[in-house]
Design an enzyme around this catalytic site. Structure first.
Site, PDB file in Angstrom:
ATOM      1  NE  ARG A 195      43.135  54.626  53.456  1.00 27.10           N
ATOM      2  CZ  ARG A 195      44.104  55.244  54.119  1.00 27.10           C
ATOM      3  NH1 ARG A 195      44.861  56.151  53.508  1.00 27.10           N
ATOM      4  NH2 ARG A 195      44.353  54.975  55.396  1.00 27.10           N
ATOM      5  CE  LYS A 213      40.972  40.449  44.888  1.00 23.71           C
ATOM      6  NZ  LYS A 213      41.215  41.755  44.251  1.00 23.71           N
ATOM      7  CD  GLU A 242      41.797  38.822  40.980  1.00 26.19           C
ATOM      8  OE1 GLU A 242      41.443  39.050  42.158  1.00 26.19           O
ATOM      9  OE2 GLU A 242      42.083  39.721  40.184  1.00 26.19           O
ATOM     10  CE  LYS A 271      38.591  40.327  40.180  1.00 22.61           C
ATOM     11  NZ  LYS A 271      38.103  41.330  41.123  1.00 22.61           N
TER      12      LYS A 271
END
Ligand code: 13P
Length: 343
Positions: A46, A136, A177, A219
């Site tokens: 990752r 976020k 968002e 967003k």
């Protein structure tokens, strides 16, 4: 950070021709994406995957900031440099996903509330020390003839505003968002109605909780037909409906709107953004991208977890970022797609 620092960071994130890379899939989600190409998912793989994007030569011409998640922001490159510091050195602003994901909403079967407010202030303090300057939080809204319920819309709007207020208190720019999902057979008209309702609730909650609109980014989803709808709206119809909905519901004080891709094909996501920016009439905010899958998919397929494919993966990512950067200015043309071959 002061209010003017927040707004400066928000504006830098939507600088002309630039957008955000969302590379903040949780470990289970990124593991699923890697497994689809039979790539094993270890912390090391990752790390290599994220690093491929971060170190793509020249990509900061189109990418202003990168959203990471908890594992990545604690990782280092081969020289021991924290990946967040590496991003800064390469000219991109580090960001961090701070929610704990969408969990079943009590009393509302089939719907979800995003959790993670508990302890958020402390987590933000830690992430700030690691270099994060924006954050976020994603809320999800399912659509059907009956959904969403007012309860789901209000609960998620409230949580988004609580998150945004805590971020600003800690000097971190919140990306807000609220995602109206593409899953389902609903029409584009139904998507527009639900998206409008959700945005209305979100900006009401942001107002009630004194969030500075100048120091945040929105967003949202684009207004599209449900994935299983028998009539799929054209690129032009999506652009017109999306811009109309945003004009009706997003205050002009918000500096930027950075769309999620939400499962759209990468080419379609580029075309939609370009078409939106080409429409005439008032657009008081910068309209750009904060794509996850639409920015990563081609690079993932080119890389396939093999070190020898690193260059091919980076070329694919550079190409898509360049196309999306052009779309953020309304200057994309399909002829750009052929240029990957000579890049
Ligand atoms: P997608 O562009 O793949 O929807 O991802 C964006 C994102 O950050 C979702 O939370």
């Amino acid at each position: 950070m002061t209010g003017s620092d927040l707004s400066e960071t928000a504006q830098t994130l939507v600088a002309d021709g630039k957008g955000i890379l969302a590379a903040d899939e949780t470990v289970p989600t990124v593991t699923r994406r890697l497994a689809a190409l039979t790539i094993e998912s270890t912390p090391e793989i990752r790390r290599a995957y994220r690093k491929m994007f971060f170190t793509t030569p020249g990509v900061s011409d189109f990418i202003s900031g990168v959203i990471s998640q908890d594992e990545t922001i604690h990782q280092h490159d081969d020289n021991g440099t924290p990946l967040a510091d590496l991003l800064i050195r390469l000219g991109m602003i580090p960001g961090i996903k701070v929610d704990y994901g969408a969990k079943p909403l009590a009393g509302c079967p089939e719907e979800h509330i995003t959790e993670g407010l508990d302890g958020l202030r402390d987590r933000l303090r830690e992430y700030s020390k690691l270099g994060a300057r924006f954050a976020k939080w994603r809320a999800v809204v399912e659509v059907s003839d009956r959904l969403p319920t007012p309860c789901c819309v209000q609960a998620n709007a409230h949580a988004l505003a609580r998150y945004a207020a805590i971020c600003q208190e800690q000097g971190v720019v919140p990306i807000v968002e609220p995602e109206v999902l593409m899953n389902g057979s609903h029409t584009i008209e139904r998507c527009e109605e639900v998206t409008g309702r959700v945005l209305h609730a979100v900006f009401g909650a942001l107002y009630e909780q004194d969030v500075s609109l100048e120091g945040m980014l929105l967003k949202p989803n684009m207004v599209v037909s449900g994935g299983a709808c028998t009539t799929q709206a054209s690129v032009k119809e999506v652009a017109v409906a999306t811009l109309r909905c945003l004009r009706r519901h997003v205050p002009a004080a918000v500096p930027g709107i950075v769309f999620l891709s939400g499962g759209q094909n990468h080419l379609v996501a580029t075309e939609h953004l370009n078409e939106i920016n080409q429409l005439k009439g008032p657009k008081p905010w910068t309209l750009s991208f904060s794509y996850g899958r639409a920015l990563q998919d081609e690079a993932l397929h080119a890389w396939r977890g093999e070190g020898e494919n690193l260059g091919a993966g980076q070329r694919a990512f550079y190409h898509r970022a360049r196309c999306d950067g052009a779309a953020a200015l309304g200057r994309y043309s399909p002829s750009m797609e052929a240029e990957l071959l000579v890049a």
